[in-house]
Write an enzyme that holds these catalytic residues in place. Structure first.
Site, mmCIF file in Angstrom:
data_model
loop_
_atom_site.group_PDB
_atom_site.id
_atom_site.type_symbol
_atom_site.label_atom_id
_atom_site.label_comp_id
_atom_site.label_asym_id
_atom_site.label_seq_id
_atom_site.Cartn_x
_atom_site.Cartn_y
_atom_site.Cartn_z
ATOM 1 N N ASP A 31 32.263 84.086 39.662
ATOM 2 C CA ASP A 31 32.896 82.675 38.666
ATOM 3 C C ASP A 31 34.178 82.780 38.007
ATOM 4 O O ASP A 31 34.884 84.472 38.597
ATOM 5 C CB ASP A 31 32.219 82.920 36.790
ATOM 6 C CG ASP A 31 32.276 81.856 36.561
ATOM 7 O OD1 ASP A 31 31.271 81.714 35.539
ATOM 8 O OD2 ASP A 31 33.284 81.410 35.945
ATOM 9 N N ASP A 57 37.018 82.348 43.642
ATOM 10 C CA ASP A 57 37.090 80.474 42.844
ATOM 11 C C ASP A 57 36.278 80.315 44.028
ATOM 12 O O ASP A 57 36.871 80.473 44.449
ATOM 13 C CB ASP A 57 38.497 79.836 42.987
ATOM 14 C CG ASP A 57 38.347 78.584 42.829
ATOM 15 O OD1 ASP A 57 37.326 77.799 43.081
ATOM 16 O OD2 ASP A 57 39.181 77.959 42.047
ATOM 17 N N THR A 132 22.704 67.098 38.593
ATOM 18 C CA THR A 132 22.401 66.918 37.448
ATOM 19 C C THR A 132 21.815 65.189 37.415
ATOM 20 O O THR A 132 21.593 65.242 38.763
ATOM 21 C CB THR A 132 23.817 66.543 36.328
ATOM 22 O OG1 THR A 132 23.487 65.715 35.543
ATOM 23 C CG2 THR A 132 24.140 65.846 37.414
ATOM 24 N N ASP A 133 20.852 64.630 36.103
ATOM 25 C CA ASP A 133 20.716 63.348 36.548
ATOM 26 C C ASP A 133 21.205 62.708 36.162
ATOM 27 O O ASP A 133 21.055 61.543 36.467
ATOM 28 C CB ASP A 133 19.565 63.780 35.349
ATOM 29 C CG ASP A 133 19.923 63.636 33.735
ATOM 30 O OD1 ASP A 133 21.312 64.018 33.696
ATOM 31 O OD2 ASP A 133 19.234 63.602 33.181
ATOM 32 N N GLU A 134 22.380 63.156 35.641
ATOM 33 C CA GLU A 134 23.596 61.813 36.049
ATOM 34 C C GLU A 134 23.689 60.956 36.921
ATOM 35 O O GLU A 134 24.851 59.981 36.591
ATOM 36 C CB GLU A 134 24.678 62.568 35.290
ATOM 37 C CG GLU A 134 24.344 62.969 33.195
ATOM 38 C CD GLU A 134 26.018 63.324 33.071
ATOM 39 O OE1 GLU A 134 26.556 63.007 32.491
ATOM 40 O OE2 GLU A 134 24.890 64.321 31.568
ATOM 41 N N TYR A 158 32.690 62.657 36.335
ATOM 42 C CA TYR A 158 31.805 64.163 36.465
ATOM 43 C C TYR A 158 30.302 63.361 37.506
ATOM 44 O O TYR A 158 30.466 63.926 38.349
ATOM 45 C CB TYR A 158 31.201 64.455 34.912
ATOM 46 C CG TYR A 158 30.205 65.424 34.795
ATOM 47 C CD1 TYR A 158 30.226 66.134 36.088
ATOM 48 C CD2 TYR A 158 28.708 65.073 35.066
ATOM 49 C CE1 TYR A 158 29.512 67.660 36.107
ATOM 50 C CE2 TYR A 158 27.976 66.221 34.469
ATOM 51 C CZ TYR A 158 28.277 67.198 35.332
ATOM 52 O OH TYR A 158 26.496 68.042 35.505
ATOM 53 N N LYS A 162 30.161 64.977 40.491
ATOM 54 C CA LYS A 162 28.500 66.056 40.884
ATOM 55 C C LYS A 162 27.509 65.305 42.218
ATOM 56 O O LYS A 162 26.765 65.974 42.838
ATOM 57 C CB LYS A 162 27.393 65.658 39.944
ATOM 58 C CG LYS A 162 28.231 66.699 38.939
ATOM 59 C CD LYS A 162 28.191 68.702 39.703
ATOM 60 C CE LYS A 162 27.034 69.003 38.989
ATOM 61 N NZ LYS A 162 27.104 70.856 39.908
HETATM 62 P P1 NAD Z 1 29.499 75.101 32.211
HETATM 63 O O1 NAD Z 1 30.738 74.969 31.963
HETATM 64 O O2 NAD Z 1 28.654 76.525 30.419
HETATM 65 O O3 NAD Z 1 30.123 76.357 33.455
HETATM 66 C C1 NAD Z 1 30.105 76.315 34.140
HETATM 67 C C2 NAD Z 1 31.359 77.908 34.934
HETATM 68 O O4 NAD Z 1 31.245 77.503 36.087
HETATM 69 C C3 NAD Z 1 32.106 78.511 34.039
HETATM 70 O O5 NAD Z 1 31.800 79.411 34.081
HETATM 71 C C4 NAD Z 1 32.777 77.991 35.131
HETATM 72 O O6 NAD Z 1 34.720 79.584 34.661
HETATM 73 C C5 NAD Z 1 32.621 78.544 36.278
HETATM 74 N N1 NAD Z 1 33.527 77.454 36.907
HETATM 75 C C6 NAD Z 1 34.797 76.223 37.436
HETATM 76 N N2 NAD Z 1 34.268 76.093 37.862
HETATM 77 C C7 NAD Z 1 34.802 77.111 39.406
HETATM 78 C C8 NAD Z 1 35.255 77.718 40.563
HETATM 79 N N3 NAD Z 1 36.640 76.174 40.947
HETATM 80 N N4 NAD Z 1 34.687 78.774 41.024
HETATM 81 C C9 NAD Z 1 33.653 79.806 40.343
HETATM 82 N N5 NAD Z 1 33.514 79.186 39.292
HETATM 83 C C10 NAD Z 1 33.533 78.109 38.341
HETATM 84 O O7 NAD Z 1 28.551 74.702 32.414
HETATM 85 P P2 NAD Z 1 26.846 74.367 32.686
HETATM 86 O O8 NAD Z 1 26.422 73.270 31.553
HETATM 87 O O9 NAD Z 1 26.688 76.202 32.634
HETATM 88 O O10 NAD Z 1 25.991 74.162 34.487
HETATM 89 C C11 NAD Z 1 26.532 74.655 35.247
HETATM 90 C C12 NAD Z 1 25.445 73.878 36.772
HETATM 91 O O11 NAD Z 1 24.982 73.038 35.843
HETATM 92 C C13 NAD Z 1 26.767 72.452 37.060
HETATM 93 O O12 NAD Z 1 26.819 72.597 38.438
HETATM 94 C C14 NAD Z 1 26.407 70.907 35.750
HETATM 95 O O13 NAD Z 1 27.210 69.969 36.882
HETATM 96 C C15 NAD Z 1 24.825 71.367 36.031
HETATM 97 N N6 NAD Z 1 24.358 71.037 34.704
HETATM 98 C C16 NAD Z 1 23.954 71.047 33.723
HETATM 99 C C17 NAD Z 1 23.671 70.622 33.071
HETATM 100 C C18 NAD Z 1 23.280 70.718 31.238
HETATM 101 O O14 NAD Z 1 23.722 69.998 30.107
HETATM 102 N N7 NAD Z 1 24.711 71.461 30.695
HETATM 103 C C19 NAD Z 1 22.508 69.430 32.696
HETATM 104 C C20 NAD Z 1 22.253 69.709 34.704
HETATM 105 C C21 NAD Z 1 22.583 70.388 35.886
HETATM 106 P P1 TYD Z 2 27.651 65.231 26.182
HETATM 107 O O1 TYD Z 2 26.698 67.015 24.932
HETATM 108 O O2 TYD Z 2 28.607 65.485 25.880
HETATM 109 O O3 TYD Z 2 26.464 65.737 27.495
HETATM 110 P P2 TYD Z 2 26.191 64.313 28.658
HETATM 111 O O4 TYD Z 2 27.453 63.094 28.081
HETATM 112 O O5 TYD Z 2 26.351 65.440 29.844
HETATM 113 O O6 TYD Z 2 24.951 63.842 28.783
HETATM 114 O O7 TYD Z 2 26.897 64.152 25.392
HETATM 115 C C1 TYD Z 2 25.292 64.155 25.759
HETATM 116 C C2 TYD Z 2 25.280 63.058 24.606
HETATM 117 O O8 TYD Z 2 26.062 63.000 22.824
HETATM 118 C C3 TYD Z 2 26.292 62.038 25.167
HETATM 119 O O9 TYD Z 2 25.698 60.609 24.820
HETATM 120 C C4 TYD Z 2 27.264 61.918 24.602
HETATM 121 C C5 TYD Z 2 27.403 61.889 22.893
HETATM 122 N N1 TYD Z 2 28.367 62.987 22.637
HETATM 123 C C6 TYD Z 2 28.470 62.444 21.255
HETATM 124 O O10 TYD Z 2 28.069 61.367 20.432
HETATM 125 N N2 TYD Z 2 29.524 63.035 20.014
HETATM 126 C C7 TYD Z 2 29.842 64.158 20.333
HETATM 127 O O11 TYD Z 2 31.376 64.928 20.033
HETATM 128 C C8 TYD Z 2 29.934 63.982 22.175
HETATM 129 C C9 TYD Z 2 30.365 65.506 22.663
HETATM 130 C C10 TYD Z 2 28.979 64.103 22.959
#
Ligand code: NAD
Ligand code: TYD
Length: 355
Positions: A31, A57, A132-134, A158, A162
């Site tokens: 990480d 990285d 991600t589903d996005e 974003y 992805k």
């Molecule tokens: P996060 O932002 O909490 O964590 C990302 C991690 O990656 C951090 O520890 C960061 O230090 C590390 N990182 C960033 N750039 C790096 C690099 N260049 N080299 C090595 N490490 C690096 O993200 P998360 O929410 O834990 O998401 C993890 C994965 O899951 C991502 O690929 C995201 O797209 C995917 N994902 C997230 C969600 C969600 O709801 N959070 C949902 C679906 C998929």
């Molecule tokens: P977020 O947690 O940023 O996830 P994503 O945009 O990847 O789905 O946001 C979840 C939802 O909440 C999204 O529709 C944006 C909304 N949101 C707010 O309404 N207020 C906030 O301050 C944030 C961070 C998100």
């Protein structure tokens, strides 16, 4: 052993902790420790030889190649990414660099390593890409949930980054025969979630007596999955998924944002009532919407259920209660991540949003 990238972030650290609970297999955790990475999430693994942490990285191909050669993992599980939509709107550059270039370099290092393996090790090898589903874009109210056959229509920097990384992963399977697996998951929530995202932001702002900033009309819909359910899905796909296939992962939990915020307020009213007797809902503040805000995401997780027998263990009610309780019990963790850099982000994102 397996190599995990991004294992100090929200989902990655939950995955590493869960892995060490469910398996004895060693794990190398690479990480970069960006603002979103936090080694304290892994404090309970101190002294545990199953887990080795390396700061680096993914875009540094030499570092990745050395790690692969040294540890000879049977799998790579790739979480590392820039993950916050609002940050990608403020500055897309890091998203292109890590999510696209970084994934490309990791794929290149893995492809070179894969070639050095004997036939048996090649057959067993897996590269699991966490997405991600996005990438599928935004659904209309009556549209069916996303299946693996939906076309890609990413709308934010974003989700576009992805989507690009998903395409590269797919191409490395078709062109080079790399045994890849891709998971496309809905919104996660749970412990160690960085408080820039909706659910943890609302909890920490509520407790701090700050406004709860709801974008637009608050009727955007997300499909919420408790983070350890995402981790169990990844373990299952790694174990039994078919190389080249993608698997949608979701919790069958579609909810509008305002309902999420009100649920958090109700739980806090119960678990940490305000001294003046008022409800936390009084702090809700509707603010200027996110540009290009996707209206609705929903995952159809039939394929992973039917083919791999995976389903979530938590309901939304059980998961959100655990999450709120976790933040109440971990005030130190919250204080530690709310560093100067965090405050700068909050100012940049919210100062110009009119109430
Ligand atoms: P996060 O932002 O909490 O964590 C990302 C991690 O990656 C951090 O520890 C960061 O230090 C590390 N990182 C960033 N750039 C790096 C690099 N260049 N080299 C090595 N490490 C690096 O993200 P998360 O929410 O834990 O998401 C993890 C994965 O899951 C991502 O690929 C995201 O797209 C995917 N994902 C997230 C969600 C969600 O709801 N959070 C949902 C679906 C998929
Ligand atoms: P977020 O947690 O940023 O996830 P994503 O945009 O990847 O789905 O946001 C979840 C939802 O909440 C999204 O529709 C944006 C909304 N949101 C707010 O309404 N207020 C906030 O301050 C944030 C961070 C998100």
């Amino acid at each position: 052993m397996i190599l995990v990238t991004g294992g100090a972030g929200f989902i990655g650290s939950n995955f590493v902790l869960d892995w060490c609970k469910h398996s004895k297999e060693p794990l190398i955790n690479l990480d970069k420790l960006t603002y979103a990475g936090n080694v304290n999430n892994l404090q309970s693994l101190q002294g545990n030889l199953q887990h080795t942490f390396v700061q680096g990285d993914i875009a540094d191909q030499g570092v990745m190649a050395d790690l692969l050669t040294k540890y000879q993992p049977r799998a790579v599980v790739h979480f590392a990414a820039e993950s916050h939509v609002d940050r990608s709107i403020h500055g897309p550059e890091d998203f292109i660099q890590t999510n696209i270039v970084g994934t490309f370099r990791l794929l290149e290092a893995t492809r070179a390593y894969f070639k050095t393996l004997d036939a048996k090790a090649q057959t067993a090898f897996r590269y699991l890409h966490v997405s991600t589903d996005e990438v599928y874009g935004s659904l209309k109210p009556a549209d069916p949930a996303f299946t693996e056959k939906n076309i890609y229509e990413p709308n934010s920097p974003y989700s576009a980054s992805k989507a690009a990384s998903d395409h590269l992963v797919r191409a490395y399977h078709h062109t080079y025969g790399l045994p890849v697996l891709t998971t496309n998951c809905s919104n996660n929530y749970g412990p160690y979630h960085f408080p820039e995202k909706l659910i943890p932001l609302m909890i920490v702002n509520a407790l701090a007596g700050k406004p709860l900033p709801v974008y637009g009309d608050g009727m955007q819909i997300r499909d919420w999955l408790y983070v350890t359910d995402h981790c169990s899905a990844i373990r299952r796909v790694l174990e039994a998924g078919t190389p080249g296939e993608t698997y949608n992962v979701g919790g069958w939990n579609e909810k509008p944002n305002i309902e999420i915020v009100k649920t958090i307020c109700a739980l806090l009213d119960e678990l940490r009532p305000k001294t003046d007797g008022t409800s936390y809902t009084g702090q809700i503040s509707y603010v200027t919407d996110r540009p290009g805000h996707d209206r609705r995401y929903a995952i159809d997780a039939t394929k992973i259920y039917q083919q791999l027998g995976w389903k979530p263990a938590e309901t939304f009610d059980s998961g959100i209660r655990k999450t709120v309780q976790w933040y109440l019990d971990h005030a130190d963790w919250v204080a530690q991540v709310q560093s100067g850099a965090y405050r700068e982000w909050v100012d940049a994102n919210y100062a110009k949003r009119a109430a």
